[in-house]
Scaffold this active site. Sequence first.
Site, mmCIF file in Angstrom:
data_model
loop_
_atom_site.group_PDB
_atom_site.id
_atom_site.type_symbol
_atom_site.label_atom_id
_atom_site.label_comp_id
_atom_site.label_asym_id
_atom_site.label_seq_id
_atom_site.Cartn_x
_atom_site.Cartn_y
_atom_site.Cartn_z
ATOM 1 N N LYS A 42 -23.311 -5.439 55.927
ATOM 2 C CA LYS A 42 -24.578 -4.898 55.918
ATOM 3 C C LYS A 42 -24.803 -5.949 55.069
ATOM 4 C CE LYS A 42 -27.408 -2.813 52.373
ATOM 5 N NZ LYS A 42 -27.441 -2.334 51.290
ATOM 6 N N ASP A 170 -31.782 2.790 40.548
ATOM 7 C CA ASP A 170 -32.736 2.986 42.354
ATOM 8 C C ASP A 170 -31.639 3.073 43.547
ATOM 9 O OD1 ASP A 170 -34.683 3.067 43.459
ATOM 10 O OD2 ASP A 170 -34.703 1.085 44.593
#
Length: 308
Positions: A42, A170
């Site tokens: 990623k 988050d």
Amino acid sequence: ALPIYDQDYQNSLTRSAPVNSDTQGRFGARFLTTYDRRFVIKTISSEDIAEMHNILKKYHQFIVECHGNTLLPQFLGMYRLSVDSMETYMVVTRNVFSHRLAVHRKYDLKGSTVSREASDKEKAKELPTFKDNDFINEGQKLHVEEENKKAFLEKLKRDVEFLSQLKIMDYSLLVGIHDVDRAEQEEMEVEERADDEECENDAMSGNPISSYGTPPDSPGNLLNFPRFFGPGEFDPSVDVYAMRSHDNAPKKEVYFMAIIDILTPYDAKKKAAHAAKTVKHGAGAEISTVNPEQYSKRFIEFMSNIVT
């Protein structure tokens, strides 16, 4: 602490080119999977790199102490790629999903309900990432054995407590669902198509379906998988995030669950976003930018209710 051999890791990353994924990460992050689907690559921002350096020492200590028995991302490598003075940062983690069992439905859950549904653009994808409201509105539940549920929630609480101490928030629970009957049906269709093609072309020799990703009980995969796996079966030392549905579940399923996106600290930016959202939605609204302690509490509460 993470039982992955250097040679296996190197082979996965370098033997063949990684595969692009249509998953779009936050802030435009790109995702690739290694050709054998065991690892995810990623792209991340320089801010994420800074946060990674911040937490790395404590993260490593935590992983060692829990003997790798965690739902947190398993960070295995961090790289900087420089091309024409353009720098790209990348992180390699173990794939949450199986390299062998296809995922038929996917959710990104935060325990928040404000603006937490998949967009029409997302829903048009082959494998959309659905969100909290989608999960609730579908009446979705994950049906697991009591023992597995207990172990899962213990792990989740320990991991989330650790993130809260680091003032991180988050993050999401990524959930993938493999439908065993559907997979069997799809497999039969593939075999039937392959048989038809073989009849049409007698000159073809070898296995009609020896492409990567065939089931391990087909002749093409004997070398890759010394063990035979029946429908919905997996090796828990490879598919570390996998869990079977219990025998009385409405559908025979395999669930893949792990915590993702753990590099957001509760800094000035988040505090400002929280203030703005509170003004917009009211103080009691289930918004996603609460402080880390509230976030972790709400997260655990929500996840405890989805597992039955």
